[in-house]
Design an enzyme around this catalytic site. Sequence first.
Site, PDB file in Angstrom:
ATOM      1  CD  GLU A   1      -7.967  -4.199  -5.635  1.00 29.91           C
ATOM      2  OE1 GLU A   1      -8.899  -3.306  -5.395  1.00 29.91           O
ATOM      3  OE2 GLU A   1      -7.378  -4.363  -4.714  1.00 29.91           O
TER       4      GLU A   1
ATOM      5  CG  ASP B   1      -9.488  -4.957  -2.384  1.00 30.04           C
ATOM      6  OD1 ASP B   1     -10.024  -4.109  -2.758  1.00 30.04           O
ATOM      7  OD2 ASP B   1      -8.058  -4.784  -2.068  1.00 30.04           O
TER       8      ASP B   1
ATOM      9  CG  HIS C   1      -7.189   5.165   1.132  1.00 29.19           C
ATOM     10  ND1 HIS C   1      -6.344   4.690   2.136  1.00 29.19           N
ATOM     11  CD2 HIS C   1      -6.839   3.939   0.295  1.00 29.19           C
ATOM     12  CE1 HIS C   1      -5.587   3.404   1.762  1.00 29.19           C
ATOM     13  NE2 HIS C   1      -5.973   3.255   0.593  1.00 29.19           N
TER      14      HIS C   1
ATOM     15  CG  HIS D   1      -1.420   2.709  -5.385  1.00 28.08           C
ATOM     16  ND1 HIS D   1      -1.386   1.409  -5.870  1.00 28.08           N
ATOM     17  CD2 HIS D   1      -2.070   3.358  -5.973  1.00 28.08           C
ATOM     18  CE1 HIS D   1      -2.275   1.600  -6.704  1.00 28.08           C
ATOM     19  NE2 HIS D   1      -2.911   2.677  -6.827  1.00 28.08           N
TER      20      HIS D   1
ATOM     21  CG  ASP E   1     -25.360   3.434  24.750  1.00 26.00           C
ATOM     22  OD1 ASP E   1     -25.550   4.099  23.738  1.00 26.00           O
ATOM     23  OD2 ASP E   1     -26.051   3.417  25.725  1.00 26.00           O
TER      24      ASP E   1
ATOM     25  NE  ARG F   1      -7.592   1.462  -6.776  1.00 25.51           N
ATOM     26  CZ  ARG F   1      -7.751   2.598  -6.109  1.00 25.51           C
ATOM     27  NH1 ARG F   1      -6.899   3.661  -6.829  1.00 25.51           N
ATOM     28  NH2 ARG F   1      -8.838   2.979  -5.407  1.00 25.51           N
TER      29      ARG F   1
ATOM     30  CD  GLU G   1      -4.953  -2.768  -5.018  1.00 25.27           C
ATOM     31  OE1 GLU G   1      -5.680  -1.642  -5.172  1.00 25.27           O
ATOM     32  OE2 GLU G   1      -4.698  -3.291  -4.056  1.00 25.27           O
TER      33      GLU G   1
HETATM   34 MN   LIG Z   1      -6.797  -3.713  -2.911  1.00 23.43          MN
END
Ligand SMILES: [Mn+2]
Length: 420
Positions: free
Chosen positions: A383, A246, A218, A325, A13, A381, A359
């Site tokens: 970005e 981001d 991810h 990606h 809850d 990566r 990115e």
């Molecule tokens: Mn991104």
Amino acid sequence: MLPASPRARMAHDITYRYRPDPNLYYLTGWEEPESVAVLRLQGDEPTLTLFVRPRDELAETWSGRRLGPQGAIENFGADAAYPIGDLSAKLPELLVGVDTLHFALGRQRPMDDLVLAAVEGARRLARKERTVFPYTIVHPEAHLGAMRLIKDDDEIAALRRVCDTTAAAQLAAMRACRPGMNERDLEAELDYAFRRHGGVGPANPSIVGSGVNATVLHYDRNDAPLRDGDLVLVDAGADQDHYKGDISRTYPVNGRFTNRQRQVYEVVLEAELAAIRAVAPGTTLGAVHHVACRRLIDGLMALEVLAGDPEELLSQSALAPFYPHQTSHWLGLDVHDAAPLDVQTADIELKPGMVFTIEPGLYFPAGAEGCPADLAGLGVRIEDDILVTSTGCEVLTSAVPKAVEEVEREVGSGKGPVQE
Ligand SMILES: [Mn+2]
């Protein structure tokens, strides 16, 4: 008609901290849950009818103040407001004389049922009054997608704030980083800075992946030790004033790239810088993606990972195992922001006021096929967040260094993790 997002359950809850639905917030600024906004034209006049939680002394003791219907009119500026419990009784009459209802079917099933019943109620009333009822239901993002794509001055100011916060957090993590720490220590630095600089927290689970974890796109366990000699990939953004940042940076845990790490890093950096240079009004994210991919292909050929004709390699998806990606996504009230529904994102002509990420990355999962042994386990990566201007673009996140020498200077230069 825009319903508020339901509360998301964290446990039994207990709910997560509430985040308003971006479309509802975008058009009205209303932030309370269990609400519905109905926007319609009365003659030529746009009107806002709000259905909201009624005032309730006991409930407000537990979960805070509510504006209530009276407050929604007097303090918020709604033209009319009712308790949310009146929605099914009131909605049919609000739909009479309206031929098109903008409503997202399929998101909240009980709301779908209520709306379809109201449309049927409106049909009966409309026949008596010899007028129309909503015989067309349109997804709201058919229009809102195009509106939200171009940010106005207030939105750009909000995006600048959240990008500054995100940049400060990335820099704090970079400066704190040392071998022997844990991925979660860097995540804690991010979280602390997000709050310290005015954000509500991370926009999405932060990715802090060291070593081979950087190849998991991810990854969000963030619980492995940061080992001397490894790279760490940090992809994170703040949520501030409802807008999202981001940023990704990848750096050596000990502050010094090995030769091989540096070679891969510079390929990704070159691709990122080339893609940013390619941004200008009139081009597309598809074209920007192509520039990034072409640079990554050239780099992989120099690293002797790929061989052949670069354009042919591109068309054969030779890059996909190492770069699975896209280069960009829109950024705004959502991390992956809304866009028109009738055009592919890659084909949308860039215009001033659009904001998106760039990115590119390269990933070599350990044991992956076609992966040279000395690259196995590397993931990089880089970005940044980009605003299209009338002449080109502005990088909103340039405060976080990415040149090799600058990164090496910053990593571990801080006082270390937040002291107990
Ligand atoms: Mn991104």
